[in-house]
Design an enzyme around this catalytic site. Structure first.
Site, PDB file in Angstrom:
ATOM      1  N   GLY A  46       7.179  13.418 -10.845  1.00 18.87           N
ATOM      2  CA  GLY A  46       6.334  12.998  -9.734  1.00 18.87           C
ATOM      3  C   GLY A  46       6.065  11.512  -9.827  1.00 18.87           C
ATOM      4  N   GLN A  51       1.759   3.528  -8.400  1.00 22.29           N
ATOM      5  CA  GLN A  51       2.528   3.296  -9.634  1.00 22.29           C
ATOM      6  C   GLN A  51       3.639   2.272  -9.440  1.00 22.29           C
ATOM      7  OE1 GLN A  51       2.963   7.771 -10.439  1.00 22.29           O
ATOM      8  NE2 GLN A  51       2.948   6.915 -12.496  1.00 22.29           N
ATOM      9  N   CYS A  88       2.622  10.800 -18.370  1.00 21.53           N
ATOM     10  CA  CYS A  88       2.654  10.009 -17.138  1.00 21.53           C
ATOM     11  C   CYS A  88       3.614   8.841 -17.337  1.00 21.53           C
ATOM     12  CB  CYS A  88       1.253   9.492 -16.837  1.00 21.53           C
ATOM     13  SG  CYS A  88       1.166   8.439 -15.388  1.00 21.53           S
ATOM     14  N   LEU A  89       4.421   8.562 -16.319  1.00 21.77           N
ATOM     15  CA  LEU A  89       5.365   7.447 -16.416  1.00 21.77           C
ATOM     16  C   LEU A  89       4.630   6.116 -16.595  1.00 21.77           C
ATOM     17  CD1 LEU A  89       7.927   8.490 -13.651  1.00 21.77           C
ATOM     18  CD2 LEU A  89       8.268   8.589 -16.128  1.00 21.77           C
ATOM     19  N   HIS A 130      -1.896  15.831 -10.382  1.00 17.80           N
ATOM     20  CA  HIS A 130      -1.738  14.582 -11.151  1.00 17.80           C
ATOM     21  C   HIS A 130      -1.442  13.404 -10.207  1.00 17.80           C
ATOM     22  CE1 HIS A 130       0.050  12.377 -14.791  1.00 17.80           C
ATOM     23  NE2 HIS A 130       0.415  11.631 -13.769  1.00 17.80           N
ATOM     24  N   GLU A 131      -0.512  13.614  -9.265  1.00 16.73           N
ATOM     25  CA  GLU A 131      -0.127  12.513  -8.361  1.00 16.73           C
ATOM     26  C   GLU A 131      -1.255  12.170  -7.398  1.00 16.73           C
ATOM     27  OE1 GLU A 131       2.272  10.892  -9.384  1.00 16.73           O
ATOM     28  OE2 GLU A 131       3.104  12.484 -10.639  1.00 16.73           O
ATOM     29  N   HIS A 134      -3.739   9.890  -8.902  1.00 18.10           N
ATOM     30  CA  HIS A 134      -3.323   8.476  -8.918  1.00 18.10           C
ATOM     31  C   HIS A 134      -3.826   7.740  -7.674  1.00 18.10           C
ATOM     32  CE1 HIS A 134      -0.736   7.706 -12.360  1.00 18.10           C
ATOM     33  NE2 HIS A 134      -0.046   8.818 -12.165  1.00 18.10           N
TER      34      HIS A 134
HETATM   35 ZN    ZN Z   1       1.159   9.743 -13.546  1.00 23.97          ZN
END
Ligand code: ZN
Length: 155
Positions: A46, A51, A88-89, A130-131, A134
């Site tokens: 995701g 991000q 998380c990226l 999660h997304e 953000h």
């Molecule tokens: Zn994330």
């Protein structure tokens, strides 16, 4: 096709609140494409627009069941609770257990402006939550109940 740099912990943009998309323009389509390209390249399950430095309420998710693109997504119903490992990226190397709703219904718009309602469970539900976090400047590290790897410090 454009792969963007993914912002990492310490970048203040990750802590800002994203703005709703008011009109779906070709720029929004481009943003969706860039998010998907960047997510698959990473690879991740995701990615949210902040991000890659864009403070718009746009996310993409693919947990292996195909690409979900959502504009202005909102959790409209949630049930159950599940604690599971998450990363998380934007927080490379860190992993922790995070409690989330086990099942959610998420409403948003697709790239054609059509309302989509998605009922998700398991990893799909987790990735959506999660997304969406953000978009409000919330990172999974804020919700970790137990660290599995590398507790990060925010610089
Ligand atoms: Zn994330």
């Amino acid at each position: 096709m454009a792969i963007h740099k993914i912002l990492t912990l310490g970048d203040p943009i990750l802590r800002e609140k994203s703005q709703p998309v008011r009109k779906i323009t070709p720029n929004v389509w481009k943003l969706l494409d860039n998010l998907a390209d960047t997510m698959y390249d990473a690879p991740g399950v995701g990615l949210a627009a902040p991000q890659i430095g864009v403070l718009k309420r746009v996310i993409v998710v693919d947990v292996g069941e195909g690409l979900t693109e959502l504009i202005n997504p909102e959790v409209i119903a949630a049930s159950g609770k599940e604690v599971s490992a998450e990363g998380c990226l934007s927080v490379p190397g860190a992993q922790g257990e995070v409690p989330r709703a086990a099942a959610v219904t998420v409403r948003g718009l697709d790239r054609h402006g059509r309302v989509r309602e998605i009922r998700a469970e398991g990893l799909y539900a987790r990735a959506l939550q999660h997304e969406i976090d953000h978009l409000d400047g919330i990172l999974f590290i804020d919700k970790v109940v137990r660290w599995l790897e590398n507790q990060p410090g925010e610089r």
